[in-house]
Enzyme design. Structure first.
Site, PDB file in Angstrom:
ATOM      1  CG  ASP A 467       0.461  -0.331   2.566  1.00 15.60           C
ATOM      2  OD1 ASP A 467       1.063  -1.057   2.669  1.00 15.60           O
ATOM      3  OD2 ASP A 467      -0.805   0.387   3.340  1.00 15.60           O
ATOM      4  NE  ARG A 471       0.954   4.025   6.424  1.00 11.00           N
ATOM      5  CZ  ARG A 471      -0.243   4.282   6.179  1.00 11.00           C
ATOM      6  NH1 ARG A 471      -0.302   6.325   5.941  1.00 11.00           N
ATOM      7  NH2 ARG A 471      -1.436   3.652   5.592  1.00 11.00           N
ATOM      8  CG  ASP A 472       3.203   1.906  11.559  1.00 11.06           C
ATOM      9  OD1 ASP A 472       3.566   2.562  11.130  1.00 11.06           O
ATOM     10  OD2 ASP A 472       3.513   1.367  12.827  1.00 11.06           O
ATOM     11  CD  GLU A 473      -0.897   0.604   6.240  1.00 15.17           C
ATOM     12  OE1 GLU A 473      -1.498  -0.379   5.863  1.00 15.17           O
ATOM     13  OE2 GLU A 473      -0.441   1.913   7.006  1.00 15.17           O
ATOM     14  CG  ASP A 480      -4.886  -0.357  -1.023  1.00 15.15           C
ATOM     15  OD1 ASP A 480      -5.430  -1.052  -0.478  1.00 15.15           O
ATOM     16  OD2 ASP A 480      -4.026   0.827  -1.028  1.00 15.15           O
ATOM     17  CD1 TRP A 531      -8.226  -4.973   2.212  1.00 14.23           C
ATOM     18  CD2 TRP A 531     -10.780  -3.847   0.923  1.00 14.23           C
ATOM     19  NE1 TRP A 531      -8.634  -3.401   1.974  1.00 14.23           N
ATOM     20  CE2 TRP A 531      -9.942  -2.311   1.567  1.00 14.23           C
ATOM     21  CE3 TRP A 531     -12.014  -3.056   0.874  1.00 14.23           C
ATOM     22  CZ2 TRP A 531     -10.528  -0.705   1.457  1.00 14.23           C
ATOM     23  CZ3 TRP A 531     -12.773  -1.798   0.416  1.00 14.23           C
ATOM     24  CH2 TRP A 531     -11.314  -0.734   1.123  1.00 14.23           C
ATOM     25  CD  GLU A 742      -3.156   7.029   3.417  1.00 19.27           C
ATOM     26  OE1 GLU A 742      -3.648   5.710   3.923  1.00 19.27           O
ATOM     27  OE2 GLU A 742      -1.962   7.170   3.454  1.00 19.27           O
ATOM     28  CG  HIS A 763      -1.367   4.489   0.164  1.00 20.73           C
ATOM     29  ND1 HIS A 763      -0.919   4.336   0.971  1.00 20.73           N
ATOM     30  CD2 HIS A 763      -2.782   4.114  -0.477  1.00 20.73           C
ATOM     31  CE1 HIS A 763      -1.710   3.993   1.731  1.00 20.73           C
ATOM     32  NE2 HIS A 763      -2.303   2.558   0.841  1.00 20.73           N
TER      33      HIS A 763
END
Length: 963
Positions: A467, A471-473, A480, A531, A742, A763
Site C-alpha cells: 500500500d 511508514r510502519d506498514e 489496493d 478487499w 493516499e 499510495h
C-alpha cells in the site's frame, strides 16, 4: 519467404529463463512482417537438449495449423533437472509465406524434485552466536576445483534476506532475495549462473544473511513479528567439469560463521553499518577464518521450497539529488527531486568512528523543514560508522526506504556547509518488471499525473503489491491491488509478479474461503468486500492481459471459495449484509472522524458479490467447465435481483444518494438497462452539483470516470480528470506531487497536512484512473472475448476540447499496440498500430465513410481494412495488422461548437449579457467560437446543414469579445 519472421521468443514470460521449475513450460513468440493484415496460419516448434553437437530434437511439433503464438505448452518427453534446452520456431501466414527458423532461445530447468536437494539449512551455532543477535551474519565455505570448469550453478535461499558472493564478487544484482512469500507454506529459491566467478583451484562461497521480512517487525503490533526464531541459509552448488565430471558443494556444518558489519537491519527502521568491522576478503579463497565459529543445522522444512516465480528485486535506476538544502531548523537535507523507493549510496572520507546518520522522509512541512510525522514508528534511518581509511562507499544491504528528502547528520564539514551532491546517489529499488505501457496527452499536467502513477507503482511493487513504502506498514493490501491491477498491467509486465502473489493469497486463504486483508498475512483480520475480491478479480485480469489460462485454472478453486464464502455470510444468501467491511474507504462523504464513506457497506458488499460471481462464471466458461459456469451464472442473476430489490427503485432511484452507490450500480451492470440512463444522469448531477468534484473513496473512485464516459458524460469525466482544486487528480500535481497520494489533500493548500496517522505520499490506489485514461481517453482496449490484445478495441473519446492530443502504447504478448489521436481545427487524425497475428475493431466517432481517409487514400483503396460499417454515431472498421493513419472532419465537434456559438448569439442581444460574456467567459469562446471564425469553419457549419451566420453578427461578436 518475404520478411515474415518469429521473434522475441519467451518461455514462462521471460526471455531465456534460468531456473524454471515448470514441468510443461509455455512458449511464446511474436511475428514480424511489413505486410498489413498478417495472420499466422501455422507454426512448428523444435526443442532440443543443449548437450553439444550434434543436436538431436527432443520435441518436434511438426506443422501445427493454428494462429496461436502465445502460451503454447511444451508437450514433449519429461524434462530433466538442471538442464538447458534450446528451442526455435518457424511460422506460416495466411498469405502462404513461410518464415526462416527463428534464432535459438533457451530455458534451463532447476531442481525439479525435492529429493535432489543434498544441502542442509544452516545457521551459526548457538554456542557461538545467539540466534537473537541483531547483527547480520556472514557464512563462508572454501572448496577446491581440481579440473577446468565447464559450468556452475548455485541454488540458494534463506530464512531471512541474503546476498551471495563467490570469490569476493557478488553473484547477482538481486536485492532482498528470496523475497517475501507466505513463508509457512512457500519459500522461493533462486538459481544463479556462477560459471565465470569460479576457477580451477581454490574457491570460496559467501552468504551475507540479514533479517529481511522473515524476522523484521512487520505489521501493526509494535513487536518483532517472526516467522521463525533463527535466520538460516540453504545453498547447493553444482560444478560441472569439462571432462564430464560433477561436484556438489552444499551448505552444511562444515561452513564457518561470523557477524557482519551490518550491526542492525530491519525493513521499517533501517540499517546500521560499522565499517570498522569489515573483514576484507571474507568471501575469497584463502581467507583466514580461524576465529570464526561453526555452523549448525537448522530445523527448517524442505517441502515449502519453490523456484523463483516473481521478477527479482533490483536497483533499476539511479538518481542524483537536485539540491542540498539548509532548512530553517538548521538541518542539512538532500532533495532527490522525486519521491522514490530504495536507498542512498554514499561516498565519504572521514576519520575512524565518524557516525553519519541519514533520515529519510517524503515531504517538507510548511516552514520548509523535513517532516517525519507520517512515518509513525518507522524510523527509516541509516547509520554509517566510518573506518577512516580514505574514500569509503556504502549503501544499505537489507532494507529500503520511501523518500524524497534525506536529512544528513555527521557528514564531514561544518554545520552550515552545503552537502556535496556528487557524494550521494539514489538507487531506485523494485521488482525488475519490464516496462510495458506509455501514455501522453497535450496537457503536461496529465502527463505528470501519468508519471506519478508509474512512480507510485514502482515504489510499491517491491516483491509484493504494498500500500505504501515508507511508514510502519508496507503490506500487501488486497483492496489496493485489485483496484489498481489493470493500470499496473498496462504500465509494467506484471505476469510473474501477480502469479507469485496470487499463489500466496491462495495459500493463506482461510479454510472457509475468507481472504485476509493483506497478503502475506501478518495483520490477521476477517474478510472484507472489495478487499477479499482480489481473489477473483486479480487472476481474471492476469488472464485478460496475458491469456494465462494455467494461472486462471490454478486459482479457480480459490476464486470459487471466496464467492462461496460470501454466500454463507448474509442473512439472505443473495445479499451480503453481515460482518466487517472497510466500505468506501477514505470516501470524502464520510462522517466526521470516520475513514469510511457514506455509501452503505452492505450495498458495496452485495455489488462486489455480484461482480465476483459473474467473473467466476466467466472463468468457468474460459476453462471449459459448463456445470460450474451455469451454477455461478445463476448465482449472479439471483444476486443482481436481490440487489435491485434491496437498493434500487423501479424507476431507477438508487437508495443511497452517494456517487459511489451510483458508480457501482452502473459499473457492475446491477440496474435494469431501461433505468440506467436515469441513474447515470443522477450521478452526473451529483458531480455537477459538487462543482465537478468527486466524493468517492477507494471503492468508487477507480470506476467513476468509466461510468460517466460509458453513459454519455465523457465531458464530465474529463473535467474530473483536469480538476486542479481539491479534491481532484491534478490537485496533487499542482501541489508538486511526484507520486500518487493516499488522501486527496494529504498536503493542504496552506502547507499543513491531512494528519500524521495515515498520510502516505506514495499510495497507488487512486492511480487507478490510469486505466480509464488509456482505455477511454486514448481509446486503447482489448475486445471482451479475446484476451492479450489478440483482438484490439480502439475507440478514442476525444469530445473534450481541453485535450487536443492523446496516445497510449502497450507491449502486448503479440507486440506493440497503439492508439493515438490529434485534433487540428475540425480535423481529427487517429493513429493505430496493430501487431501481426492480431486484429482490431476501430470506432471513429463523428466520422463518415465518405469523409474518411487512411494514409491519404479513400477507405476503398486502403490495404488491411477488412470491413467498414457506417453507424449513426460514426464509422466502425475491422482491420488487420499494420500501422494506420485515419483523417476526417468531425461533425460532432462542429455540432458542439455550433451549439456554443448559438448560445453566444442569443446572449449578445442583451447588453448586460454581452458584458458578462466579455468579463467572465472569454477563455471559453476564445477556445471555441473565435477559432471557428479564424479557421473559416462558418462555411463548414452551413454545409453541415446547421445555419448561416450573418457576417455582421460575427463582427459584432468579435468586437465584443475583444473589448
Amino acid at each position: 519467404m518475404g520478411n515474415l519472421q518469429a521473434t522475441n521468443l519467451t518461455c514462462e514470460y521471460r526471455a531465456n529463463p534460468l531456473g524454471i521449475g515448470v514441468l510443461s513450460p509455455r512458449l511464446s513468440w511474436q511475428l514480424e512482417s511489413d505486410r498489413r493484415g498478417t495472420l499466422q496460419q501455422g507454426y512448428r516448434i523444435v526443442v532440443s537438449e543443449d548437450a553439444g553437437a550434434p543436436v538431436t530434437s527432443l520435441w518436434d511439433t511438426g506443422y501445427v495449423a493454428s494462429e496461436e503464438s502465445i502460451q503454447i505448452e511444451y508437450a514433449g518427453p519429461e524434462l530433466n533437472s538442471r538442464t538447458r534446452y534450446l528451442w526455435k520456431v518457424k511460422v506460416w501466414d495466411t498469405a502462404g509465406n513461410e518464415s526462416d527458423w527463428s534464432g535459438s532461445a533457451w530455458f534451463e530447468t532447476t531442481l525439479l524434485g525435492k529429493e535432489e536437494w543434498k544441502a542442509s539449512w544452516i545457521t551459526p551455532a548457538a554456542s557461538f552466536l545467539a540466534p537473537e543477535t541483531e547483527a547480520a551474519f556472514l557464512l563462508r565455505k572454501g572448496f577446491r576445483a581440481d579440473r577446468p570448469i565447464a559450468s556452475a550453478r548455485i541454488y540458494a535461499t534463506a530464512a531471512g534476506a541474503y546476498e551471495l558472493y563467490a570469490n569476493g564478487n557478488r553473484v547477482s544484482e538481486d536485492v532482498l532475495a528470496p523475497g517475501w512469500t507466505s513463508y509457512p507454506t512457500r519459500l522461493q529459491y533462486q538459481t544463479y549462473d556462477a560459471t565465470d566467478l569460479l576457477r580451477q583451484g581454490d574457491n570460496a562461497i559467501g552468504i551475507h544473511l540479514g533479517d529481511g521480512w522473515y524476522r523484521s517487525g512487520i505489521g501493526f503490533e509494535g513487536r518483532n513479528f517472526k516467522y521463525g526464531e533463527k535466520r538460516a541459509a540453504l545453498l547447493q552448488l553444482h560444478v560441472r567439469y569439462e571432462d564430464g565430471g560433477e561436484e556438489i558443494v552444499v551448505s552444511d556444518e562444515s561452513w564457518s560463521c561470523e557477524t557482519s558489519p551490518v550491526v542492525y537491519s530491519t525493513i521499517y527502521h533501517g540499517e546500521e553499518y560499522d565499517a570498522r568491522l569489515e573483514q576484507e576478503g571474507w568471501s575469497e579463497a584463502g581467507f583466514e577464518d580461524g576465529g570464526w565459529g561453526p555452523a549448525e543445522a537448522a530445523d527448517l522444512p524442505m517441502d515449502r521450497l519453490v523456484p523463483q516465480e516473481n521478477w527479482p528485486t533490483r536497483v533499476t535506476e539511479t538518481i542524483r539529488p537536485i539540491a542540498a538544502l539548509l532548512t530553517p531548523a538548521g538541518d542539512r537535507v538532500l532533495d532527490m527531486g522525486q519521491n522514490m523507493v530504495g536507498r542512498i549510496r554514499m561516498r565519504v572520507e572521514a576519520s575512524a568512528g565518524t557516525r553519519i546518520v541519514l533520515r529519510h522522509a517524503e515531504v517538507l512541512d510548511r516552514d520548509g523543514n523535513i517532516y517525519f510525522g507520517n512515518l509513525r514508528p518507522a524510523r527509516q534511518t541509516v547509520v554509517y560508522t566510518a573506518k577512516g581509511e580514505g574514500r569509503e562507499e556504502y549503501a544499505p544491504h537489507f532494507t529500503f526506504m520511501g523518500f524524497r528528502y534525506v536529512k544528513v547528520e555527521g557528514y564531514p564539514g561544518l554545520p552550515g556547509d552545503e552537502l556535496p551532491l556528487d557524494a550521494f546517489l539514489g538507487e531506485v529499488i523494485h521488482s525488475d518488471m519490464e516496462p510495458a505501457g506509455s501514455f501522453e496527452t497535450s496537457d503536461d499536467r496529465v502527463n505528470k499525473l501519468q508519471s506519478n502513477i508509474r512512480w507510485g507503482q514502482r515504489g510499491n511493487f517491491l516483491d509484493v503489491p504494498t500500500d505504501c513504502p515508507q511508514r510502519d506498514e508496507r503490506l500487501g493490501w488486497t483492496g489496493d491491488a485489485q483496484v489498481f491491477i489493470r493500470t499496473a498491467l498496462f504500465n509494467y509486465h506484471g505476469g510473474p509478479f501477480f502469479a507469485k502473489w496470487l499463489r500466496d493469497l491462495k495459500a493463506e486463504q482461510h479454510p472457509d474461503g475468507g481472504v485476509p486483508f493483506v497478503i502475506p498475512d501478518v495483520a490477521g483480520g476477517a474478510s472484507s468486500a472489495a478487499w477479499g475480491d482480489a481473489a477473483v478479480i486479480c487472476p481474471w485480469e492476469v488472464y485478460r492481459y496475458y491469456g494465462d489460462k494455467r494461472l486462471l485454472a490454478e486459482q479457480f478453486e480459490s476464486m470459487k471459495a471466496w464467492v462461496d464464502y460470501i454466500r454463507a455470510q448474509g442473512d439472505n444468501e443473495y445479499l451480503w449484509n453481515t460482518g466487517f467491511h472497510f466500505g468506501d474507504w477514505l470516501g470524502l462523504d464520510a462522517k466526521e472522524g470516520s475513514y469510511v464513506g457514506a455509501t452503505p457497506r452492505e450495498l458495496i458488499a452485495t455489488a462486489y458479490y455480484a461482480y465476483s460471481s459473474r467473473l467466476v462464471a466467466d472463468a468457468a466458461r474460459v476453462l471449459g467447465r459448463p456445470e460450474e459456469e451455469a451454477k455461478y451464472r445463476e448465482l449472479h442473476e439471483r444476486v443482481v435481483g436481490a440487489y435491485r430489490e434491496e437498493f434500487l427503485s423501479a424507476t431507477g432511484r438508487v437508495a443511497s444518494p452517494t456517487q459511489t452507490a451510483h458508480v457501482l450500480t452502473l459499473m457492475f451492470d446491477l440496474a435494469d438497462e431501461a433505468v440506467r440512463p436515469r441513474i447515470a444522469k443522477d450521478l452526473n448531477d451529483l458531480i455537477v452539483e459538487n462543482g465537478y468534484h468527486l466524493t468517492t473513496g477507494f471503492v468508487g473512485t477507480p470506476y467513476l470516470c468509466f461510468v460517466l464516459s460509458n453513459h454519455g458524460y465523457h465531458q464530465s469525466a474529463v473535467k474530473l480528470l483536469l480538476q486542479e482544486s481539491y479534491p481532484g487528480w491534478l490537485y496533487s500535481v499542482a501541489m508538486g506531487a511526484t507520486t500518487i497520494w493516499e488522501h486527496w489533500d494529504s498536503l493542504k493548500p496552506d502547507g499543513s497536512f491531512w494528519s500524521d496517522d495515515m498520510n502516505s505520499f506514495n499510495h497507488y490506489a487512486y492511480g487507478a484512473i490510469g486505466d480509464w485514461m488509456y482505455r477511454k481517453v486514448a481509446g486503447l482496449d482489448m475486445a471482451a472475448e479475446a484476451p492479450a490484445y489478440k483482438r484490439i478495441h480502439i475507440e478514442p473519446l476525444f469530445g473534450a476540447r481541453a485535450l487536443t492530443y492523446a496516445k497510449a502504447t502497450h507491449r502486448s504478448p503479440y507486440g506493440i499496440v497503439e492508439s493515438g489521436w490529434t485534433i487540428r481545427g475540425d480535423e481529427i487524425e487517429v493513429n493505430a498500430v496493430v501487431p501481426p497475428n492480431a486484429s482490431a475493431e476501430i470506432i471513429l466517432r463523428g466520422a463518415t465513410a465518405a469523409g474518411l481517409t487512411e494514409g491519404g487514400l479513400p477507405l476503398s483503396e486502403a490495404e488491411g481494412i477488412r470491413s467498414v460499417d457506417e453507424q449513426a454515431d460514426g464509422v466502425r472498421l475491422v482491420v488487420g495488422s499494420g500501422s494506420y493513419t485515419f483523417r476526417y472532419e468531425n461533425a460532432d465537434l462542429l455540432r458542439q461548437k455550433y451549439t456554443e456559438h448559438t448560445v453566444v448569439l442569443d446572449l449578445l442581444s442583451d447588453p448586460d449579457a454581452k458584458e458578462l460574456l466579455q468579463r467572465h467567459l472569454p477563455h471559453l469562446f476564445e477556445g471555441a467560437l473565435i477559432n471557428i471564425v479564424k479557421s473559416s469553419s462558418l462555411k463548414q457549419l452551413s454545409e453541415n446543414g446547421m445555419a448561416r451566420v450573418p457576417r455582421e453578427t460575427v463582427d459584432a461578436l468579435l468586437a465584443a469579445l475583444s473589448g
